[in-house]
Design an enzyme around this catalytic site. Structure first.
Site, PDB file in Angstrom:
ATOM      1  N   LYS A   1     -11.779  25.530  61.089  1.00 41.76           N
ATOM      2  CA  LYS A   1     -11.150  25.950  59.714  1.00 41.76           C
ATOM      3  C   LYS A   1     -11.371  27.213  59.236  1.00 41.76           C
ATOM      4  O   LYS A   1     -10.646  28.113  58.871  1.00 41.76           O
ATOM      5  CB  LYS A   1     -11.477  24.800  58.858  1.00 41.76           C
ATOM      6  CG  LYS A   1     -11.115  23.346  59.164  1.00 41.76           C
ATOM      7  CD  LYS A   1     -11.407  22.585  57.904  1.00 41.76           C
ATOM      8  CE  LYS A   1     -12.806  22.345  57.455  1.00 41.76           C
ATOM      9  NZ  LYS A   1     -13.819  21.627  58.608  1.00 41.76           N
TER      10      LYS A   1
ATOM     11  N   ARG B   1     -12.029  17.254  50.137  1.00 45.89           N
ATOM     12  CA  ARG B   1     -12.748  16.328  51.143  1.00 45.89           C
ATOM     13  C   ARG B   1     -12.866  15.025  50.727  1.00 45.89           C
ATOM     14  O   ARG B   1     -13.379  14.085  51.392  1.00 45.89           O
ATOM     15  CB  ARG B   1     -14.258  16.795  51.060  1.00 45.89           C
ATOM     16  CG  ARG B   1     -14.320  17.724  52.249  1.00 45.89           C
ATOM     17  CD  ARG B   1     -16.010  18.503  52.230  1.00 45.89           C
ATOM     18  NE  ARG B   1     -16.485  18.886  53.274  1.00 45.89           N
ATOM     19  CZ  ARG B   1     -16.582  20.037  53.742  1.00 45.89           C
ATOM     20  NH1 ARG B   1     -16.051  20.925  52.927  1.00 45.89           N
ATOM     21  NH2 ARG B   1     -17.158  20.453  54.835  1.00 45.89           N
TER      22      ARG B   1
ATOM     23  N   ARG C   1     -23.659  27.407  66.828  1.00 42.89           N
ATOM     24  CA  ARG C   1     -22.958  28.124  66.099  1.00 42.89           C
ATOM     25  C   ARG C   1     -24.092  29.093  65.605  1.00 42.89           C
ATOM     26  O   ARG C   1     -25.335  28.488  65.184  1.00 42.89           O
ATOM     27  CB  ARG C   1     -22.108  27.644  64.876  1.00 42.89           C
ATOM     28  CG  ARG C   1     -21.575  28.505  63.760  1.00 42.89           C
ATOM     29  CD  ARG C   1     -20.590  27.843  63.180  1.00 42.89           C
ATOM     30  NE  ARG C   1     -20.951  26.822  62.164  1.00 42.89           N
ATOM     31  CZ  ARG C   1     -20.195  26.153  61.468  1.00 42.89           C
ATOM     32  NH1 ARG C   1     -18.975  26.412  61.272  1.00 42.89           N
ATOM     33  NH2 ARG C   1     -20.767  25.259  60.600  1.00 42.89           N
TER      34      ARG C   1
ATOM     35  N   ARG D   1     -27.237  27.624  60.524  1.00 50.08           N
ATOM     36  CA  ARG D   1     -27.189  26.979  59.421  1.00 50.08           C
ATOM     37  C   ARG D   1     -28.057  25.709  59.492  1.00 50.08           C
ATOM     38  O   ARG D   1     -28.100  25.043  60.385  1.00 50.08           O
ATOM     39  CB  ARG D   1     -25.770  26.478  59.135  1.00 50.08           C
ATOM     40  CG  ARG D   1     -24.929  27.641  58.153  1.00 50.08           C
ATOM     41  CD  ARG D   1     -23.349  27.189  58.437  1.00 50.08           C
ATOM     42  NE  ARG D   1     -23.021  25.992  57.872  1.00 50.08           N
ATOM     43  CZ  ARG D   1     -21.862  25.608  57.276  1.00 50.08           C
ATOM     44  NH1 ARG D   1     -20.935  26.479  57.610  1.00 50.08           N
ATOM     45  NH2 ARG D   1     -21.484  24.295  57.284  1.00 50.08           N
TER      46      ARG D   1
ATOM     47  N   ARG E   1     -22.835  14.699  59.055  1.00 48.85           N
ATOM     48  CA  ARG E   1     -21.495  15.345  58.618  1.00 48.85           C
ATOM     49  C   ARG E   1     -20.229  14.775  59.168  1.00 48.85           C
ATOM     50  O   ARG E   1     -19.206  14.444  58.686  1.00 48.85           O
ATOM     51  CB  ARG E   1     -21.575  16.941  58.807  1.00 48.85           C
ATOM     52  CG  ARG E   1     -22.592  17.783  58.011  1.00 48.85           C
ATOM     53  CD  ARG E   1     -22.988  18.922  58.430  1.00 48.85           C
ATOM     54  NE  ARG E   1     -21.732  19.954  58.310  1.00 48.85           N
ATOM     55  CZ  ARG E   1     -21.440  21.112  59.060  1.00 48.85           C
ATOM     56  NH1 ARG E   1     -22.574  21.332  60.126  1.00 48.85           N
ATOM     57  NH2 ARG E   1     -20.618  21.923  58.912  1.00 48.85           N
TER      58      ARG E   1
HETATM   59  P1  AMP Z   1     -18.515  23.641  55.025  1.00 43.68           P
HETATM   60  O1  AMP Z   1     -18.873  25.122  54.886  1.00 43.68           O
HETATM   61  O2  AMP Z   1     -16.959  23.486  54.714  1.00 43.68           O
HETATM   62  O3  AMP Z   1     -18.683  22.907  56.198  1.00 43.68           O
HETATM   63  O4  AMP Z   1     -19.307  23.087  53.838  1.00 43.68           O
HETATM   64  C1  AMP Z   1     -20.661  22.855  54.017  1.00 43.68           C
HETATM   65  C2  AMP Z   1     -21.089  21.876  52.854  1.00 43.68           C
HETATM   66  O5  AMP Z   1     -20.788  22.459  51.666  1.00 43.68           O
HETATM   67  C3  AMP Z   1     -20.630  20.410  53.155  1.00 43.68           C
HETATM   68  O6  AMP Z   1     -21.469  19.719  54.260  1.00 43.68           O
HETATM   69  C4  AMP Z   1     -20.802  19.889  51.863  1.00 43.68           C
HETATM   70  O7  AMP Z   1     -22.198  19.555  51.356  1.00 43.68           O
HETATM   71  C5  AMP Z   1     -20.775  21.100  50.990  1.00 43.68           C
HETATM   72  N1  AMP Z   1     -19.075  21.152  50.488  1.00 43.68           N
HETATM   73  C6  AMP Z   1     -18.311  21.894  50.762  1.00 43.68           C
HETATM   74  N2  AMP Z   1     -16.982  21.743  50.347  1.00 43.68           N
HETATM   75  C7  AMP Z   1     -17.326  20.498  49.716  1.00 43.68           C
HETATM   76  C8  AMP Z   1     -16.371  19.742  48.853  1.00 43.68           C
HETATM   77  N3  AMP Z   1     -15.109  19.975  48.872  1.00 43.68           N
HETATM   78  N4  AMP Z   1     -16.800  18.639  48.340  1.00 43.68           N
HETATM   79  C9  AMP Z   1     -17.836  18.159  48.480  1.00 43.68           C
HETATM   80  N5  AMP Z   1     -19.045  19.129  49.358  1.00 43.68           N
HETATM   81  C10 AMP Z   1     -18.648  20.056  49.671  1.00 43.68           C
END
Ligand code: AMP
Length: 226
Positions: free
Chosen positions: A15, A90, A129, A162, A173
């Site tokens: 994404k 989400r 990654r 990360r 996740r």
């Molecule tokens: P990502 O970089 O999109 O994989 O997001 C990393 C982490 O940020 C996720 O595993 C959540 O802990 C938090 N996060 C990001 N976007 C959201 C969202 N829309 N709602 C809740 N937590 C989020």
């Protein structure tokens, strides 16, 4: 009419990469809630510290918190011609809040793209990654390694993994995605907004599919996409 898009898919579906590429082509910002939270963490803000507790174990941060962040972000000038949301919404609660926020702004959602990638492939992508600590450029230890080990080709910064890309957290996740986020696919499918796109294959081919599926609005192609 602004071109308002959402990019969905499990962690590791690509994404972030595709949202950036789409943003360049469509001249609208790519908005990643994960990046926004990580930036808060780097700045050492209270919000960043709170969010880190959830992020490091693969849990979602509370809806109210992320909704207020997105509501503020959508009001910024650079969203006036549209946006690409990466990682938001989400949950169904977040999707409903987004509807209300768009309604208040007099906008609507044009398309929702969902990148589909098999689970074994997302695990392979996430566990390999690495990201530059300074400029956030993504790499993969096997699929897209830097020229010099652990060093960013672009800025010379140190690459790091990360905390939530460690294998134990990846499983959490993926479970959260299946339980809380995947139901949104039906939410948008029922409204005729969803386009499911194969996330395997070359970056350029995935981008071409996304452009073909996401930029057609009521049969017309907006000027920004031509
Ligand atoms: P990502 O970089 O999109 O994989 O997001 C990393 C982490 O940020 C996720 O595993 C959540 O802990 C938090 N996060 C990001 N976007 C959201 C969202 N829309 N709602 C809740 N937590 C989020």
């Amino acid at each position: 009419m602004p071109l308002n898009l959402i990019l969905m898919g499990p962690p590791g579906a690509g994404k972030g990469t595709q949202a950036h590429r789409l943003a360049q082509r469509l001249h609208v910002p790519a908005i990643s809630t994960g990046d926004m939270l990580r930036d808060e963490g780097k700045q050492g803000s209270a919000l960043g510290r709170d969010a880190k507790h959830y992020m490091d174990r693969g849990a979602l941060v509370p809806d109210a918190l992320i909704i207020s962040i997105i509501e503020a972000r959508l009001q910024r000038e650079d969203c006036s011609h549209g946006f690409i949301l990466d990682g938001f919404p989400r949950t169904v609660v977040q999707a409903e809040a987004l509807d209300r926020a768009l309604h208040r702004l007099g906008w609507s959602l044009h398309r929702v793209g969902s990148l589909t990638v098999p689970t074994d492939e997302v695990v392979r992508r996430l566990s390999g990654r690495r990201t530059c600590r300074d400029c956030s450029t993504p790499y993969h230890v096997a699929l897209d390694p830097p020229a010099k080990r652990d060093t960013c080709d672009i800025c010379g910064g140190t690459l790091q993994q990360r905390a939530d890309d460690h294998e134990s957290v990846i499983t959490a996740r993926l479970e959260v995605y299946a339980r809380d986020t995947a139901p949104l696919l039906d939410f948008y499918r029922r409204r005729g907004l969803l386009a499911e796109i194969d996330g395997l294959g070359k970056h350029d081919d995935v981008l071409a599919s996304l452009l073909a599926h996401l930029t057609v609005v009521n049969g017309d192609r907006p000027a920004a996409a031509s």
